[in-house]
Design a protein around this motif. Structure first.
Motif, PDB file in Angstrom:
ATOM      1  N   THR A 126       0.912  -1.083   0.129  1.00  0.00           N
ATOM      2  CA  THR A 126       0.025   0.056  -0.133  1.00  0.00           C
ATOM      3  C   THR A 126       0.923   1.183   0.065  1.00  0.00           C
ATOM      4  OG1 THR A 126      -1.339   1.340   1.417  1.00  0.00           O
ATOM      5  CG2 THR A 126      -0.110  -0.465   2.723  1.00  0.00           C
ATOM      6  N   ASN A 127       0.617   2.231  -0.910  1.00  0.00           N
ATOM      7  CA  ASN A 127       1.279   3.284  -0.965  1.00  0.00           C
ATOM      8  C   ASN A 127       1.018   4.261   0.453  1.00  0.00           C
ATOM      9  OD1 ASN A 127       2.277   4.251  -3.793  1.00  0.00           O
ATOM     10  ND2 ASN A 127       0.570   2.898  -3.999  1.00  0.00           N
ATOM     11  N   THR A 128      -0.060   4.401   1.063  1.00  0.00           N
ATOM     12  CA  THR A 128      -0.324   5.400   2.026  1.00  0.00           C
ATOM     13  C   THR A 128       0.439   4.596   3.413  1.00  0.00           C
ATOM     14  OG1 THR A 128      -2.497   5.831   1.485  1.00  0.00           O
ATOM     15  CG2 THR A 128      -2.414   6.009   3.755  1.00  0.00           C
TER      16      THR A 128
ATOM     17  N   GLY B 282      -3.700   9.644  -5.298  1.00  0.00           N
ATOM     18  CA  GLY B 282      -3.574   8.642  -4.316  1.00  0.00           C
ATOM     19  C   GLY B 282      -4.848   9.127  -3.170  1.00  0.00           C
ATOM     20  N   THR B 283      -4.716   8.208  -1.980  1.00  0.00           N
ATOM     21  CA  THR B 283      -5.317   8.792  -0.863  1.00  0.00           C
ATOM     22  C   THR B 283      -4.994  10.278  -0.431  1.00  0.00           C
ATOM     23  OG1 THR B 283      -3.841   8.065   0.841  1.00  0.00           O
ATOM     24  CG2 THR B 283      -5.421   6.347  -0.151  1.00  0.00           C
TER      25      THR B 283
ATOM     26  N   THR C 171      -1.632  10.358   1.141  1.00  0.00           N
ATOM     27  CA  THR C 171      -0.779  10.307   0.325  1.00  0.00           C
ATOM     28  C   THR C 171      -0.388  11.616  -0.353  1.00  0.00           C
ATOM     29  OG1 THR C 171      -0.973   7.917   0.203  1.00  0.00           O
ATOM     30  CG2 THR C 171       0.525   9.011  -1.762  1.00  0.00           C
TER      31      THR C 171
ATOM     32  N   HIS D 161      -9.926  10.671  -3.329  1.00  0.00           N
ATOM     33  CA  HIS D 161      -9.750  10.015  -2.106  1.00  0.00           C
ATOM     34  C   HIS D 161     -11.245   9.073  -2.011  1.00  0.00           C
ATOM     35  CE1 HIS D 161      -8.666   9.188   2.130  1.00  0.00           C
ATOM     36  NE2 HIS D 161     -10.017   9.298   2.713  1.00  0.00           N
TER      37      HIS D 161
ATOM     38  N   ILE E 273     -11.529   5.963  -3.810  1.00  0.00           N
ATOM     39  CA  ILE E 273     -10.590   4.850  -3.474  1.00  0.00           C
ATOM     40  C   ILE E 273     -11.152   3.956  -2.199  1.00  0.00           C
ATOM     41  CG2 ILE E 273      -8.410   4.277  -2.075  1.00  0.00           C
ATOM     42  CD1 ILE E 273      -7.265   6.589  -3.788  1.00  0.00           C
TER      43      ILE E 273
ATOM     44  N   CYS F  53     -11.699  -0.064  -3.121  1.00  0.00           N
ATOM     45  CA  CYS F  53     -11.377  -0.807  -1.994  1.00  0.00           C
ATOM     46  C   CYS F  53     -12.462  -1.795  -1.601  1.00  0.00           C
ATOM     47  CB  CYS F  53     -11.099  -0.212  -0.682  1.00  0.00           C
ATOM     48  SG  CYS F  53      -9.529   0.864  -0.562  1.00  0.00           S
TER      49      CYS F  53
ATOM     50  N   CYS G  93      -1.722   4.876  -5.509  1.00  0.00           N
ATOM     51  CA  CYS G  93      -2.712   4.108  -4.492  1.00  0.00           C
ATOM     52  C   CYS G  93      -2.861   2.871  -5.340  1.00  0.00           C
ATOM     53  CB  CYS G  93      -3.873   4.813  -4.294  1.00  0.00           C
ATOM     54  SG  CYS G  93      -5.015   3.632  -3.383  1.00  0.00           S
TER      55      CYS G  93
END
Length: 231
Positions: free
Chosen positions: A83-85, A124-125, A128, A157, A160, A165, A196
């Motif tokens: 996960t990036n976050t 991304g989120t 992020t 966001h 996502i 998700c 993300c």
């Protein structure tokens, strides 16, 4: 072949993509019936998301650090945070284990630089895009990072967490992301980082006028290269 340890479940939709890519890439490189040696620790994302929203990053980091310790004890030779976050706590995870952690931001930045680009848009989120942990990591590689304006960040966001998700892929959301990408390009982005892991379920190269950098695939490629070093 080295064993890859995966800290996943954030979300499991993207972790499934990691698993698919790792095995596909190993088969492409070694042929035949070869597949990746890997171990997955999948966390309960609801717990992590609650800690994200409440700003309890250190506690979230300990959850991932404990997962990392378990993977190392089980025989993992290298680790990925899928996960990036949650790379916000990469240092905490790295310090918890005696095996290397392959940072997703490094793999992404190296791909951007290899493409000869210097300015990228980041999707991304909100964590992020708005916090510095990820943008600074890219900047350490000499990149300039652009992010969408506030209203667009909120929509990126929302899609996502409320759709991708949960495995929901909507054409309307893809159109919204394309508008955001077009604006980033108008602002000077030479490429766009899909920062993300779930975004790759929605956006591909065909949806962008400039190169996109799919971080899940890039991370998986770096992991397979490391796992096969010396093979």
């Amino acid at each position: 072949m080295k064993t890859i340890g995966l800290i996943g479940g954030m979300s499991w939709e993207s972790s499934a993509e990691y698993y698919r890519l790792l095995n596909q890439l190993v088969r492409e490189r070694l042929g035949g019936l070869h597949s990746a040696r890997c171990i997955l620790h999948s966390v309960d994302f609801a717990e992590i998301e609650r800690l994200q929203v409440s700003g309890e990053w250190e506690q979230a980091g300990e959850v991932l650090a404990e997962a990392a310790r378990g993977l190392a004890a089980a025989g993992a030779d290298l680790l990925l945070i899928c996960t990036n976050t949650m790379h916000k706590v990469a240092g905490q995870v790295r310090d918890a284990v005696p095996v290397p952690l392959l940072h997703l931001g490094d793999a992404t930045a190296e791909a951007v630089r290899a493409a000869g680009l210097k300015t990228v848009g980041l999707l991304g989120t909100a964590f992020t895009m708005e916090q510095t942990f990820y943008r600074d990591r890219l900047a350490e590689h000499g990149l300039t990072v652009l992010i969408p304006e506030a209203r667009e960040r909120a929509e990126v966001h929302r899609i996502i967490y409320e759709e991708l998700c949960l495995g929901v892929v909507e054409d309307g959301s893809r159109a919204a992301y394309r508008r955001v990408i077009d604006q980033l390009v108008a602002d000077g982005a030479e490429g766009v980082v899909l920062g993300c892991t779930e975004i790759e379920l929605l956006i591909g190269q065909e949806h962008s006028p400039v190169p996109v950098f799919p971080t899940t695939r890039l991370h998986a490629e770096a992991a397979v290269t490391a796992a096969l070093s010396g093979t």
